[in-house]
Design a protein around this motif. Structure first.
Motif, PDB file in Angstrom:
ATOM      1  N   GLU A  64       6.609 -37.981  15.501  1.00 51.72           N
ATOM      2  CA  GLU A  64       7.352 -37.418  14.370  1.00 51.72           C
ATOM      3  C   GLU A  64       6.439 -37.209  13.162  1.00 51.72           C
ATOM      4  O   GLU A  64       6.566 -36.214  12.440  1.00 51.72           O
ATOM      5  CB  GLU A  64       8.526 -38.339  14.008  1.00 51.72           C
ATOM      6  CG  GLU A  64       9.615 -38.397  15.075  1.00 51.72           C
ATOM      7  CD  GLU A  64      10.121 -37.017  15.459  1.00 51.72           C
ATOM      8  OE1 GLU A  64      10.455 -36.229  14.539  1.00 51.72           O
ATOM      9  OE2 GLU A  64      10.166 -36.706  16.672  1.00 51.72           O
ATOM     10  N   LYS A  67       4.366 -34.105  13.793  1.00 49.73           N
ATOM     11  CA  LYS A  67       5.153 -32.889  13.559  1.00 49.73           C
ATOM     12  C   LYS A  67       5.275 -32.589  12.069  1.00 49.73           C
ATOM     13  O   LYS A  67       5.194 -31.436  11.638  1.00 49.73           O
ATOM     14  CB  LYS A  67       6.554 -33.047  14.167  1.00 49.73           C
ATOM     15  CG  LYS A  67       6.598 -32.984  15.683  1.00 49.73           C
ATOM     16  CD  LYS A  67       8.029 -33.168  16.178  1.00 49.73           C
ATOM     17  CE  LYS A  67       8.108 -33.140  17.695  1.00 49.73           C
ATOM     18  NZ  LYS A  67       9.501 -33.387  18.174  1.00 49.73           N
ATOM     19  N   LYS A  68       5.441 -33.637  11.290  1.00 52.29           N
ATOM     20  CA  LYS A  68       5.646 -33.468   9.848  1.00 52.29           C
ATOM     21  C   LYS A  68       4.345 -33.138   9.116  1.00 52.29           C
ATOM     22  O   LYS A  68       4.315 -32.265   8.241  1.00 52.29           O
ATOM     23  CB  LYS A  68       6.255 -34.751   9.274  1.00 52.29           C
ATOM     24  CG  LYS A  68       6.494 -34.712   7.776  1.00 52.29           C
ATOM     25  CD  LYS A  68       7.070 -36.033   7.289  1.00 52.29           C
ATOM     26  CE  LYS A  68       7.255 -36.024   5.775  1.00 52.29           C
ATOM     27  NZ  LYS A  68       7.784 -37.326   5.277  1.00 52.29           N
TER      28      LYS A  68
END
Length: 364
Positions: A64, A67-68
């Motif tokens: 995550e 992705k960020k």
């Protein structure tokens, strides 16, 4: 500037501070390569995951973050296997490297002579080979169309090409090693002594080398300015001084072994001058001293053959300097000469040479 995330699996639950020093060193190496650290992930586990280094939940968390933040690279302090690298890259969707890879990247940038480049290429290929073998095997098995299909042929061709290049490099380095060994033995046969400068990168080894020999080897704040050994005589003495590659924390024995020609210098040296940055914080000074001695012992050298050059003595006041010298002596024992010096100011260098000559005379 390239962006990088860093990570570590910390297996020592009692380590509340040392891991931070390790991570800072890794990140300083990445900074030297032009990367900006944008995130740091540390997980405490009893042992590393065989498949992903990190636990599954932490891998999901890292995914995550990737992705960020969209980093160019994810670097793990722990040395990782080919399987772990493959699994992580598939799970995270970003290139994954470890501390060993980063050190090789630094070496590659610093290499300026053919010999260093050969040794770095060999170390890189030996590190890469298991990963290529694994990834090619997975890829081509999926593509394979029947017995000895095109995928299988391409797989074996790629592996053979790598094996061939590794053999060529090993043979070249072996020939150069034999040549270097003959040169060293000739120097020793002429009655000269060989002394090597060792220690962490940026401790000031090359500055001391220049001051004692009158040469002007490049000096830089960048790590690993010195990759290939340089011989020069100490002025007024029948001593060859050798400037060698610097140490880093948790230096992998396989990486040391890759620089076979540098090992010859240490192997045949009568004495080793361990250069310490005495202006370091005492905790960091202790870590570097213990790590340096671990590496030297792995190379067959110990307290009986070293002198300590407590460099950058001009950066600390006299009471603090005395305390740090005593601190070093408490670790190494009273038999190891410790000479405060300043390569930049030129102080203590005559005392260092005098101590070295005395130690060499005792050995004769």
């Amino acid at each position: 500037m390239l962006r990088v995330m860093t990570g570590m699996v910390k297996t020592d639950v009692h380590d509340h501070h040392l891991f931070k020093i390790r991570m800072r060193e890794l990140e300083s190496l990445l900074n030297a390569l032009g990367y900006r650290v944008i995130e740091r992930v540390v997980q405490v586990r009893e042992k590393e995951s065989v498949d992903f280094v990190f636990g599954k939940g932490k891998v999901d968390e890292i995914r995550e973050k990737v992705k960020k933040l969209n980093p160019d690279l994810f670097v793990i302090y722990n040395n990782i296997t080919s399987k772990q690298k493959w699994n992580l890259e598939r799970a995270l969707g970003v290139e994954v490297a470890d501390r060993y890879d980063v050190t090789l990247m630094i070496f590659r940038e610093a290499a300026s002579d053919i010999l260093s480049k050969l040794q770095i290429e060999l170390a890189s290929l030996e590190k890469l080979f298991p990963y290529v073998k694994l990834s090619a095997s997975i890829k081509y098995k999926k593509m394979r169309a029947g017995f000895r299909g095109g995928g299988e042929y391409a797989y074996h061709k790629q592996i053979r090409a790598l094996q061939k290049r590794i053999k060529i490099l090993r043979d070249k380095i072996e020939r150069l090693s034999q040549q270097r060994e003959l040169e060293i033995l000739k120097r020793l046969g002429d009655g000269a002594s060989i002394v090597v400068l060792t220690g962490y990168y940026n401790a000031g080894k090359t500055s001391i080398f220049n001051a004692l020999t009158g040469l002007e080897k490049p000096v830089s704040d960048r790590p690993f300015t010195t990759l290939s050994s340089k011989y020069a005589g100490i002025r007024g003495e029948n001593i060859y001084l050798v400037d060698t590659i610097g140490f880093v924390m948790d230096l992998d024995p396989k990486l040391i072994a890759s620089f076979k020609l540098n090992l010859l210098d240490i192997k045949y040296s009568s004495k080793q001058i361990l250069v310490l940055d005495v202006s370091d914080r005492e905790e960091l000074l202790k870590i570097k001293l213990i790590e340096s001695m671990r590496i030297l012992r792995d190379l067959g050298k110990g307290e009986d053959s070293i002198l300590v050059a407590a460099n950058k003595a001009d950066l600390v006041d006299e009471p603090d300097l005395r305390r740090r010298v005593d601190f070093i002596r408490d670790i190494l024992g009273d038999s190891v000469p410790i000479i405060p010096v300043s390569a930049m100011k030129g102080t203590g260098l005559r005392e260092l040479v005098d101590a070295l000559v005395r130690e060499l005379e005792i050995m004769r």
